[in-house]
Scaffold this motif. Structure first.
Motif, PDB file in Angstrom:
ATOM      1  N   LEU A  37      29.781  51.732  44.412  1.00 28.87           N
ATOM      2  CA  LEU A  37      29.980  52.850  45.394  1.00 28.87           C
ATOM      3  C   LEU A  37      29.886  54.105  44.329  1.00 28.87           C
ATOM      4  CD1 LEU A  37      32.535  51.819  48.122  1.00 28.87           C
ATOM      5  CD2 LEU A  37      30.063  51.958  48.352  1.00 28.87           C
ATOM      6  N   ALA A  38      30.449  54.149  43.247  1.00 29.25           N
ATOM      7  CA  ALA A  38      30.465  55.197  42.307  1.00 29.25           C
ATOM      8  C   ALA A  38      29.089  55.418  41.936  1.00 29.25           C
ATOM      9  CB  ALA A  38      31.589  55.204  41.236  1.00 29.25           C
ATOM     10  N   LEU A  39      28.435  54.521  41.543  1.00 35.01           N
ATOM     11  CA  LEU A  39      27.069  54.685  41.090  1.00 35.01           C
ATOM     12  C   LEU A  39      26.189  55.071  42.047  1.00 35.01           C
ATOM     13  CD1 LEU A  39      27.296  51.571  38.621  1.00 35.01           C
ATOM     14  CD2 LEU A  39      26.644  53.955  37.980  1.00 35.01           C
ATOM     15  N   GLU A  40      26.390  54.865  43.341  1.00 34.89           N
ATOM     16  CA  GLU A  40      25.738  55.201  44.449  1.00 34.89           C
ATOM     17  C   GLU A  40      25.574  56.749  44.654  1.00 34.89           C
ATOM     18  OE1 GLU A  40      22.859  54.993  47.544  1.00 34.89           O
ATOM     19  OE2 GLU A  40      23.682  53.490  46.060  1.00 34.89           O
ATOM     20  N   LEU A  41      26.630  57.540  44.048  1.00 39.76           N
ATOM     21  CA  LEU A  41      26.865  58.904  44.054  1.00 39.76           C
ATOM     22  C   LEU A  41      26.530  59.621  42.735  1.00 39.76           C
ATOM     23  CD1 LEU A  41      30.005  59.108  46.068  1.00 39.76           C
ATOM     24  CD2 LEU A  41      27.805  59.183  46.822  1.00 39.76           C
TER      25      LEU A  41
END
Length: 594
Positions: free
Chosen positions: A304-308
């Motif tokens: 999820l962090a890497l999605e942003l």
């Protein structure tokens, strides 16, 4: 496939997160050394479902996602399939597909925390901050929930209402959250261009915790942008004393020395939300220990962090580590290879890839890569250390000792890790039959770390093996056992030392304990067989030697074991045969080495 029944824990990451209802992952799982291999999707829905469950148990997120979604085609309203496909797809990093599945879950379970968090991140990605805030507000999670508060505050930053964002952050009155509060408030004020106010909040967090990389990096960067270069350098150098050779800190100091500007660590609301999620993933991975379920939860947060923040090198590095812990080596390599070439962590990622090849049993490939890295970066202490470690694990002791000598030359005299370098080099010299070089190194390691059990064990045993300094040697071995009473290798060394001196009853006592602690070690079983023979328990001795044979001992030990099985031990030998201590190879000492 024979699945070993080991329950996977459901984790809420110690109360800090939105009660991750993520994990009806596999109800049972097993540890595996398997590496992902190509697979085909079948036409049978039941076959795809069973394949999904096996992949889930193996923590193969790509295969699990593929098979679950194929099974879902045949039964698109099945709640179990939707949930399984959602978790696997999210863990595999396919955000659009995961968001679609999250919406399906929300239709029947509006309070599903993981689905709601996924849709919140989807809104952040698309800059739909009001929608993200609405999802967070309807989560049903209490007002004291750290994740909800931080993400809500960052949604206000995205909407341009920094005042409301800071008020939301400051609503956390619990002193436990003080560092999080000040750290994220500082990042928010930095994003808003209010560097002086940001500095005050970051300083408050830094004064409380000076050992966390992200906090130190954010504060140092803020100081530098405000023209306080000397203060920024001090912040970075103080951290280097705690954690030497950190590439991010090294790069920051190099930029300051060259007069280059240090950019803010977070530049917008999406980056701020990514920082929240990265922190949860890193915390979760650290707390997971050997629990696969917690590692999967950490993977979800990192995805999820890497999605942003797709270029977040720390998140990529931590995600690669998570896959490595699950022994999903192909996935780990793929993730590490995504670290940007411009990142200070790029060389670190290449070192990690090389070490994964060693873990996969591809030592030559590992050494080839490490030698190339060292050639290109001869002053990189992590690269040279990794090369030394892999050489040691491959029993190339002289080459390993030479590499450790290079590590010492690259390491500051006050570096606290130097004891380990002397220890491992001393072991290399001893295994290469150069005791005149080994003994000074082991003594130096003990001088730097007087109560280090591995060093006490190795030096003490080596003295016993040579029949010198016996009183001091036994003191060392007993102290090592006191310090590490559950370490089977260290307990074995004390038992084998008693055996060497002909004190067989005492040897049996400690060697039986060592076998209880490490039942699968061939050397320890062999030692116990010898001790049993000397006390007249010849049937028990035969059993232990046969067991040692079946445990695949080192090739040089196997003929001796086979001879003992056939002929027993000679009567009343004047000197028993010499063995290296069971912890003698650093690769087997407390999990260290390759």
């Amino acid at each position: 496939m024979n699945l070993k029944l080991v329950s996977v824990r459901k984790s809420a990451l110690r109360g800090l997160v939105l009660s991750l209802a993520l994990l009806p992952l596999a109800g049972h799982a097993r540890e595996t050394d398997a590496v992902s291999e190509p697979f085909e999707v079948g036409d049978s829905p039941s076959g795809n479902y069973l394949s999904a469950r096996v992949a889930e148990a193996e923590h193969d997120t790509f295969a699990a996602s593929t098979f679950f979604r194929e099974a879902l085609r045949a039964d698109p309203r099945n709640p179990e399939l939707i949930q399984g496909a959602f978790v696997a797809t999210l863990a595999n990093g396919d955000m659009d597909a995961a968001a679609a599945l999250a919406r399906a879950i929300m239709q029947r379970d509006p309070h599903n925390a993981s689905a709601r968090l996924t849709l919140t991140v989807h809104d952040f990605r698309n800059r739909n901050y009001a929608s993200a805030r609405a999802l967070l507000g309807a989560s049903g999670v209490g007002k004291g929930d750290l994740t909800t508060i931080l993400l809500t505050a960052w949604s206000y930053v995205g909407s341009g209402d920094v005042k409301k964002a800071i008020a939301t952050i400051d609503s956390m009155s619990d002193p436990t959250f003080a560092v999080f509060r000040d750290f994220h408030a500082g990042l928010m004020l930095d994003v808003a261009g209010r560097a002086e106010e940001a500095g005050a909040r970051l300083k408050a967090a830094y004064d409380t915790d000076q050992s966390t990389l992200r906090l130190v990096d954010a504060y140092g960067r803020n100081l530098a942008r405000r023209g306080k270069i000397d203060e920024a350098k001090k912040v970075f150098r103080d951290f280097s004393k705690l954690q030497p050779h950190n590439p991010i800190i090294g790069a920051a100091l190099a930029d300051l020395a060259a007069g280059r500007r240090l950019e803010p660590m977070v530049k917008d609301a999406r980056g701020g939300a990514a920082e929240v999620l990265y922190g949860l993933g890193a915390y979760g991975l650290g707390a997971a220990g050997g629990r696969p379920g917690d590692a999967i939860a950490a993977i979800v947060f990192l995805r999820l962090a890497l999605e942003l923040s797709p270029q977040n090198a720390l998140a990529l590095d931590t995600l690669g580590e998570a896959y490595g812990k699950l022994k999903q080596y192909d996935s780990a390599i793929e993730i590490y290879d995504q670290v940007p070439k411009s990142s200070p962590l790029r060389v670190t990622s290449e070192i990690r890839i090389a070490l994964i090849y060693a873990a996969m049993g591809k030592a030559e490939e590992s050494l080839k890569r490490l030698r190339a890295i060292v050639k290109d970066h001869p002053d990189n202490v992590d690269a040279v250390s990794a090369l030394a470690d892999v050489l040691r694990s491959e029993k190339k002791f002289k080459d390993s000792a030479d590499a450790y000598t290079r590590v010492l030359a690259l390491t500051a005299p006050d570096d606290k890790s130097r004891w380990a370098i002397y220890y491992f080099r001393g072991v290399d010299y001893e295994r290469a039959k150069e005791w005149s070089k080994a003994e000074p190194d082991l003594k130096e390691a003990l001088k730097l770390y007087p109560e280090q059990p591995m060093v006490l064990n190795y030096l003490g045993y080596s003295w016993v093996d040579q029949g010198i300094h016996l009183d001091e040697a036994f003191k060392m071995l007993r102290r090592a056992v006191e310090l590490e009473p559950e370490d089977g290798y260290i307990v074995d060394s004390l038992g084998w030392a008693y055996y060497k001196l002909g004190r067989y009853d005492e040897a049996v006592k400690y060697l039986e304990r060592a076998v209880d602690l490490k039942p699968g070690d061939p050397t320890i079983n062999d030692h116990l067989g010898d001790a049993y023979w000397r006390v007249g328990r010849k049937l028990d001795a035969g059993f232990q030697w046969n067991h040692a044979r079946d445990l695949k001992p080192d090739p040089e030990d196997l003929p001796k074991i086979l001879s003992k099985i056939e002929n027993g031990l000679p009567d009343a030998p004047r000197q028993t045969e010499s063995h290296a201590p069971a912890t003698g190879t650093p690769a087997r000492a407390n999990g260290q080495g390759g």
